[in-house]
Design a protein around this motif. Structure first.
Motif, PDB file in Angstrom:
ATOM      1  N   THR A  77      -4.437  94.727 -29.174  1.00 55.94           N
ATOM      2  CA  THR A  77      -5.099  94.220 -30.380  1.00 55.94           C
ATOM      3  C   THR A  77      -5.721  95.349 -31.183  1.00 55.94           C
ATOM      4  O   THR A  77      -5.567  95.419 -32.410  1.00 55.94           O
ATOM      5  N   LEU A  78      -6.439  96.250 -30.502  1.00 55.58           N
ATOM      6  CA  LEU A  78      -7.091  97.355 -31.205  1.00 55.58           C
ATOM      7  C   LEU A  78      -6.066  98.297 -31.814  1.00 55.58           C
ATOM      8  O   LEU A  78      -6.257  98.798 -32.930  1.00 55.58           O
ATOM      9  N   ALA A  79      -4.962  98.539 -31.113  1.00 53.43           N
ATOM     10  CA  ALA A  79      -3.921  99.421 -31.656  1.00 53.43           C
ATOM     11  C   ALA A  79      -3.320  98.831 -32.928  1.00 53.43           C
ATOM     12  O   ALA A  79      -3.109  99.544 -33.919  1.00 53.43           O
ATOM     13  N   ILE A  80      -3.045  97.530 -32.917  1.00 49.57           N
ATOM     14  CA  ILE A  80      -2.486  96.882 -34.103  1.00 49.57           C
ATOM     15  C   ILE A  80      -3.463  96.970 -35.270  1.00 49.57           C
ATOM     16  O   ILE A  80      -3.090  97.325 -36.401  1.00 49.57           O
ATOM     17  N   VAL A  81      -4.737  96.671 -35.010  1.00 57.14           N
ATOM     18  CA  VAL A  81      -5.747  96.692 -36.074  1.00 57.14           C
ATOM     19  C   VAL A  81      -5.891  98.089 -36.650  1.00 57.14           C
ATOM     20  O   VAL A  81      -5.905  98.276 -37.879  1.00 57.14           O
ATOM     21  N   LEU A  82      -6.004  99.106 -35.800  1.00 56.87           N
ATOM     22  CA  LEU A  82      -6.204 100.468 -36.287  1.00 56.87           C
ATOM     23  C   LEU A  82      -4.992 100.969 -37.063  1.00 56.87           C
ATOM     24  O   LEU A  82      -5.138 101.608 -38.119  1.00 56.87           O
ATOM     25  N   LEU A  83      -3.797 100.689 -36.574  1.00 55.48           N
ATOM     26  CA  LEU A  83      -2.596 101.140 -37.277  1.00 55.48           C
ATOM     27  C   LEU A  83      -2.476 100.471 -38.647  1.00 55.48           C
ATOM     28  O   LEU A  83      -2.100 101.120 -39.632  1.00 55.48           O
ATOM     29  N   VAL A  84      -2.797  99.198 -38.716  1.00 52.92           N
ATOM     30  CA  VAL A  84      -2.722  98.494 -39.999  1.00 52.92           C
ATOM     31  C   VAL A  84      -3.767  99.039 -40.966  1.00 52.92           C
ATOM     32  O   VAL A  84      -3.474  99.304 -42.143  1.00 52.92           O
ATOM     33  N   ILE A 121      -6.455  90.287 -39.762  1.00 56.95           N
ATOM     34  CA  ILE A 121      -5.364  91.062 -39.156  1.00 56.95           C
ATOM     35  C   ILE A 121      -5.155  90.634 -37.707  1.00 56.95           C
ATOM     36  O   ILE A 121      -4.020  90.471 -37.247  1.00 56.95           O
ATOM     37  N   ILE A 122      -6.255  90.444 -36.979  1.00 56.54           N
ATOM     38  CA  ILE A 122      -6.155  90.008 -35.583  1.00 56.54           C
ATOM     39  C   ILE A 122      -5.498  88.645 -35.489  1.00 56.54           C
ATOM     40  O   ILE A 122      -4.623  88.406 -34.640  1.00 56.54           O
ATOM     41  N   LEU A 123      -5.880  87.729 -36.370  1.00 55.23           N
ATOM     42  CA  LEU A 123      -5.297  86.388 -36.347  1.00 55.23           C
ATOM     43  C   LEU A 123      -3.821  86.419 -36.722  1.00 55.23           C
ATOM     44  O   LEU A 123      -3.006  85.680 -36.152  1.00 55.23           O
TER      45      LEU A 123
END
Length: 305
Positions: free
Chosen positions: A109-116, A238-240
């Motif tokens: 989750t954190l990787a997706i959020v940070l990359l976005v 973004i998380i959702l």
């Protein structure tokens, strides 16, 4: 009356940070950060959000050491066990420990959020500042492009991109990034349209500064606080979105412990083995709440008005 040895240095540091007439730019910046921290600290809800976000970062960093079980290890003899001392959040249909999978899922989750955020923030900021600064044809073209992306619901547009690119975390990040930049561009454009008519911008132009220098050195830094606030508030969305793609099987692929995929695998057991889908859903709600509370607090602190 005696004072502690640390009280005098503390008072000196506080006086240095709160000086009304800073002696240097560095002192002024540190003083501004200190006042913003005091304002944020005075907001209990913002502090709760900050604690949740910091806890998310700590869990993501320490997941391999604090997880009691291997998140990918299957044990069909212990499938669908309820929460207990051995498995705090129970086990799923393949006997995997749900608590360990949620801990490791924070990394995804954190990787997706940070990359976005890393990809979307600069793009939206650049498009918004260029549109607001130059106006005219540039503004019309860029804003109409922004309106096209805003016309579609984010999850639907992300689904279309993932359908073209294929399932996977990398493609999910690209799809979310392609749909998340328009609000940043709108915020930056609104800020730029106010800043471009300021007296100090006119003074910089009179000194012979190029348009590129004015935008990058004087307009963009003034728009950054608003973009930071928008980024913090947008992280929950973004998380959702990432969880929605994972739920539909278009995000992280099995056996990755992604929260949306965990909910999807547990939806058929929701009435009898409720813990399989409930705990990943609570994790998503808690993290989204933390980012929203922190974003509200940062908006109150960073808003110049």
């Amino acid at each position: 009356m005696t004072t502690s040895p640390t009280s005098a240095p503390a008072r000196g540091l506080r006086a240095y940070l709160t000086a009304e007439n800073p002696a240097s730019r560095r002192q002024a910046q540190l003083g501004q950060f200190y006042r913003q921290w005091r304002a944020l600290r005075a907001n209990p809800l913002a502090l709760i959000g900050l604690v949740i976000v910091v806890a998310l970062l700590a869990v993501a960093a320490l997941a391999p050491w604090i997880a009691p079980h291997d998140p990918l290890a299957q044990n069909l003899g212990q499938r669908l066990l309820p929460p207990s001392a051995a498995h705090w959040m129970g086990t799923d249909a393949l006997g995997r420990d749900i608590f360990s999978r949620i801990l490791h899922g924070t990394r995804i989750t954190l990787a997706i959020v940070l990359l976005v955020v890393i990809s979307v923030g600069p793009i939206g900021l650049l498009i918004g500042t260029l549109s607001g600064y130059f106006g005219g044809v540039v503004d019309t073209v860029l804003m109409r492009l922004t309106d096209i992306f805003l016309a579609f619901p984010r999850l639907v547009l992300a689904l279309a991109f993932v359908a073209v690119l294929g399932p996977g975390i990398e493609n999910a990040v690209i799809a979310i990034a392609c749909t998340a930049w328009p609000p940043y561009a709108r915020v930056a454009r609104a800020e730029t349209m106010v800043i471009r008519n300021a007296d100090y911008i006119a003074a910089v132009r009179l000194q012979g500064a190029s348009h590129l220098r004015v935008v990058l050195r004087h307009v963009v830094p003034m728009c950054v606080p608003s973009v930071i606030v928008r980024t913090t508030l947008d992280m929950a969305g973004i998380i959702l979105t990432a969880a929605g793609l994972g739920f539909l099987g278009l995000g992280a692929q099995p056996p990755s412990p992604e929260w949306g995929a965990m909910i999807a695998s547990g939806r058929e057991y929701i009435f009898d083995q409720w813990w399989v889908a409930t705990f990943p859903g609570l994790a998503i709600c808690l993290v989204a709440l933390g980012f929203n509370l922190l974003g509200d607090g940062l908006r109150d602190v960073l808003d110049a008005r």
